[in-house]
Design a protein around this motif. Sequence first.
Motif, mmCIF file in Angstrom:
data_model
loop_
_atom_site.group_PDB
_atom_site.id
_atom_site.type_symbol
_atom_site.label_atom_id
_atom_site.label_comp_id
_atom_site.label_asym_id
_atom_site.label_seq_id
_atom_site.Cartn_x
_atom_site.Cartn_y
_atom_site.Cartn_z
ATOM 1 N N THR A 130 0.992 -0.609 -0.104
ATOM 2 C CA THR A 130 -0.320 -0.170 0.313
ATOM 3 C C THR A 130 0.970 1.413 -0.023
ATOM 4 O OG1 THR A 130 -0.288 -0.132 2.677
ATOM 5 C CG2 THR A 130 -1.946 -1.575 1.418
ATOM 6 N N LYS A 131 0.756 2.484 -0.086
ATOM 7 C CA LYS A 131 1.122 3.809 -0.366
ATOM 8 C C LYS A 131 -0.065 4.626 0.025
ATOM 9 C CE LYS A 131 2.603 7.204 -3.253
ATOM 10 N NZ LYS A 131 2.457 7.846 -4.610
ATOM 11 N N PRO A 132 0.146 4.961 1.694
ATOM 12 C CA PRO A 132 0.212 5.565 2.630
ATOM 13 C C PRO A 132 -0.746 6.861 2.085
ATOM 14 C CG PRO A 132 1.037 4.327 3.822
ATOM 15 C CD PRO A 132 1.563 4.259 2.605
ATOM 16 N N VAL A 133 -1.343 7.405 2.225
ATOM 17 C CA VAL A 133 -2.351 8.433 1.671
ATOM 18 C C VAL A 133 -1.606 10.132 2.455
ATOM 19 C CG1 VAL A 133 -4.199 7.978 0.355
ATOM 20 C CG2 VAL A 133 -5.061 8.675 2.342
ATOM 21 N N ALA A 134 -2.068 10.880 2.502
ATOM 22 C CA ALA A 134 -1.890 12.033 3.841
ATOM 23 C C ALA A 134 -2.409 12.337 4.653
ATOM 24 C CB ALA A 134 -1.397 13.649 2.956
ATOM 25 N N GLY A 135 -2.633 12.632 6.020
ATOM 26 C CA GLY A 135 -3.566 12.393 6.705
ATOM 27 C C GLY A 135 -3.769 11.082 7.470
ATOM 28 N N SER A 136 -3.408 10.319 7.068
ATOM 29 C CA SER A 136 -3.330 8.748 7.431
ATOM 30 C C SER A 136 -2.466 8.159 8.714
ATOM 31 C CB SER A 136 -4.046 7.525 6.289
ATOM 32 O OG SER A 136 -2.166 7.505 5.437
ATOM 33 N N HIS A 137 -2.518 7.523 9.353
ATOM 34 C CA HIS A 137 -1.228 6.842 10.313
ATOM 35 C C HIS A 137 -1.343 5.425 10.294
ATOM 36 C CE1 HIS A 137 -4.650 7.884 12.425
ATOM 37 N NE2 HIS A 137 -4.137 6.768 13.742
ATOM 38 N N VAL A 138 -0.244 4.928 10.239
ATOM 39 C CA VAL A 138 -0.214 3.464 9.950
ATOM 40 C C VAL A 138 -0.104 2.885 11.868
ATOM 41 C CG1 VAL A 138 1.289 2.049 9.293
ATOM 42 C CG2 VAL A 138 1.104 3.594 8.314
ATOM 43 N N ILE A 139 -1.133 1.603 12.443
ATOM 44 C CA ILE A 139 -1.017 0.965 13.465
ATOM 45 C C ILE A 139 -0.151 -0.142 14.061
ATOM 46 C CG2 ILE A 139 -2.928 -0.102 14.847
ATOM 47 C CD1 ILE A 139 -4.790 1.773 13.576
#
Length: 679
Positions: free
Chosen positions: A479-488
Motif C-alpha cells: 500500500t501507499k499511505p495517503v496524506a492524513g493517514s497513520h499506520v497502526i
Amino acid sequence: MSFLSPWFLLGLLGVAIPVAIHLGRRQKAEKVVLSTVRFLKNTPPKMIFFQQIQQWLLLLVRAAIIALLAIAFARPFLAQSVSAGAGLSPRSLVIVLDTSMSMRYGDTFDRAQKAALEILGLLRTGDEAALVPFSDSTGPVTELTTDLLQVAASVRSLDSAGFRSTNYLPALRLADQMLRAARHPDRAVYLISDYQRQAVTGYDNRWQLSPGIAFEGIAIGAEETTNLAVTEVKSPVRIMRDQEEHVIIGRVRSLGSQSPSDARISLLINEKIVATQNVDLTDRSEAVVTFPTKFSKRGIQRGAVTVEDENFAPDNTFFFTINFLRPLAVLGIAQASSAKVQADATRWFQSALGRGGESPFHLELVRPREFTGDGLAHYDVIALFDVAELTSSAVARIAAYLTRGGSLLIAPGNRVKPQSFNRLFQRLTPAALEQKYVAANGDYLSIAGIKRRHPIIKALGFSENGDFGAARFRGHWLTKPVAGSHVILRFDNGAPALLEKQVGRGRVLLFAFSLDTQWHNLPRQGMYVPLVHETLHYLASRKPIKPSYTVGEPVPMHLPAGNAVRVTAPEGAETILTSATEDTVYFRTTDRPGYFTVRGRQTQEILAVNVAPAESDLTFVAPEQIGSALVNKTRRRPDAANPFIADHAEKSQRLWWWILLLVLFLGLGETLLANRTYR
C-alpha cells in the motif's frame, strides 16, 4: 550591644591622651610690665567664657574620636537583632490542615479551623506562617508570610472538607520544602487532623522532616463515632437481553468506634427504590445483601445501594451504572460469486462476533450488487470484505455516512483490483493499493511494528492475550499511505498492515489483508477475536466504561480529533473536554460522589463516582504514632547557612561602618573648631 573583637575596647584608655594634652597646654597668666595701659582694652568676660566653652568642646570631640575608633574596631552588633535573626524569638511555621472526607464527621472541620486560628493568634509580629490544606494531594497553598491576617483569611476561606481520601506525605513534603527556605530557624510543622487509623498506618515512615524542623500534632477527631458505609457493590457491567434476572450484591460495614445493632439497606434503580432489606449487625461488623432484579429499559441505568445512617452521610450510598446496550450493528458487504465462497469470506468474522442473543454484535450481510446505501444511519460500522466493485452512488452514500460520524472497515482480498479500488475509494481509503506481495519459498512475514499508544492496541492487553508473534502472513497488499493517514501495525518488512484515516467526523480502518485465512493464520490465533472486537468498538466509539470510579480517579475518554464533550457534575458544574488530535483525554475533576453526565456529538455516558472505602474508617490514633517517625534527630547545620539569617546577621554587624562615618565627620568638625579656638 555586644562586640566581635572586644579586646579593641582597650583603646578606650586612649581617651586620656587628649585630656592630658588639654591640661598640659593650659596657658598660665604672665605678668608683663608696661609703662602705660592707656592704649589697652579690657577683654570682655563673654569672650573669655566662650573661649573656655570652645576648649572644653574641642576636648570632648577629640576624646569622642578616640573612643569611637576603639568601639568601631571592636565590631559592635545589636544582640537583640541577631537573636531575632537566629530564630531565638521569631518563628517560621507551616499549618498542615486535613480536608479529607473523614473531617466532615460532625463539627470536626470547624474545630480544625478554630485550632489553626488559635495557633496563628499566638504568633507575634515578625513571625511567619503558611497554610497547606490537603487530602490525597495538597490544595491551594498560602506561602510563608509575616502577614498573619492573610493566613487567617485563607483558613476561614476553606468552606468545608472535601470527599477525597487522606495522604499525609505530599503535604508534609511540601511543608518541609517551604521551611527549608524559611527566614527563621525556629521552624515547626503543625499537622491538624483527625489522625485516621488507616491513613497513619499507611504512612511511609522512611521519610522524615529535615533536621531542625519540629513537629506538633493536633488531634481533633471525635472520641466516639458511629458510621455505616456501603463499601462495595457488584453488578453486571452490560446487559444485552431484557427481562433477564441479574443479582446485585452490596457490602455494608460498621466503621466507627461504636456499632449499631441493625441497618436498613435499599437498592435504587434510576433513583427509584426497587428493593429494601433489614440486616442484623448485633454480632458482626459487616453484612452482604443480594438484590435480584430485572431490567427492561435500554440505555445506561443509574444504580445505587444505600444504607440509612444519620451520623455520616457521604458514604451512605454506593453509586454504579449498568449499560443495557443494543447490540452493535455491523453491515457487512461481502464480494462473492457463490454462496460457498461468501460463507468462507465471512465465516471467521462471524465466528469472532458470536451468534445469538449473547453476542454484543449484530451482523447483517449484503452482496455488493444488492447494496444501495439506504438506511446507513442504523449501523455503527460498515465492513467491506474483499469487495471489488460498488456503484458510484453507493460509495457517495458511504462517504456521506462517514462525514456524519460513521465508521468503515476495509479488508481487501484476492478479488480486489487495485485500479478499481483506488478509483472508487480514493477519498476514503487510508492508503492506495499497489500490488499483492506473496512470500517466496514458503517464507512468511509477521507483525513487528506496533503503535502501542493506539486505543485498539492498548485495549488488547498483550500481557493477557499475547501478541501477534504466532501469526504468519504468506502475503498481503502493498500500500501507499495517503496524506492524513497513520499506520497502526507494520509487517517485519516495513510494509503497513493496518492503517487509519479520519474522514469528516468518521473513521476508516484498512487492513492490508483479508480477515479470513486466504493469506495468513491470524483467525486461528487467540488474538483474532479480541482484535476484531476492539476494532469494532473503536470504530463505533463504544468503549465500555467502568461501572464506578473512586473520588479523585481520572476517567479516560477517547475523543476523535476536533470533538468535544461536556461533563456535568452532580452539583451542576460543567467541564468541557476537547481533543485536537485522535487521542485519549482524561477527566480529572471527580471530586465528589454521585453521577457525572457526559454528553457529546457521538457520546452520552454516565459516570458513577464513589468515595474511597478506606476513608470511611472513623477510628483514630494518637498523633505521636506518626510524629515519632517524622522528627529527624540529626543535628541541624549552623544557621549561617540560611541566606536570610546570614544576611540579617551581616546587616546587624554593619554598625561599625556608621561609627567610622561619624568619626570622619567629627574629625572635620575638630579641625574647624581647633582653628577657631587657637587662632
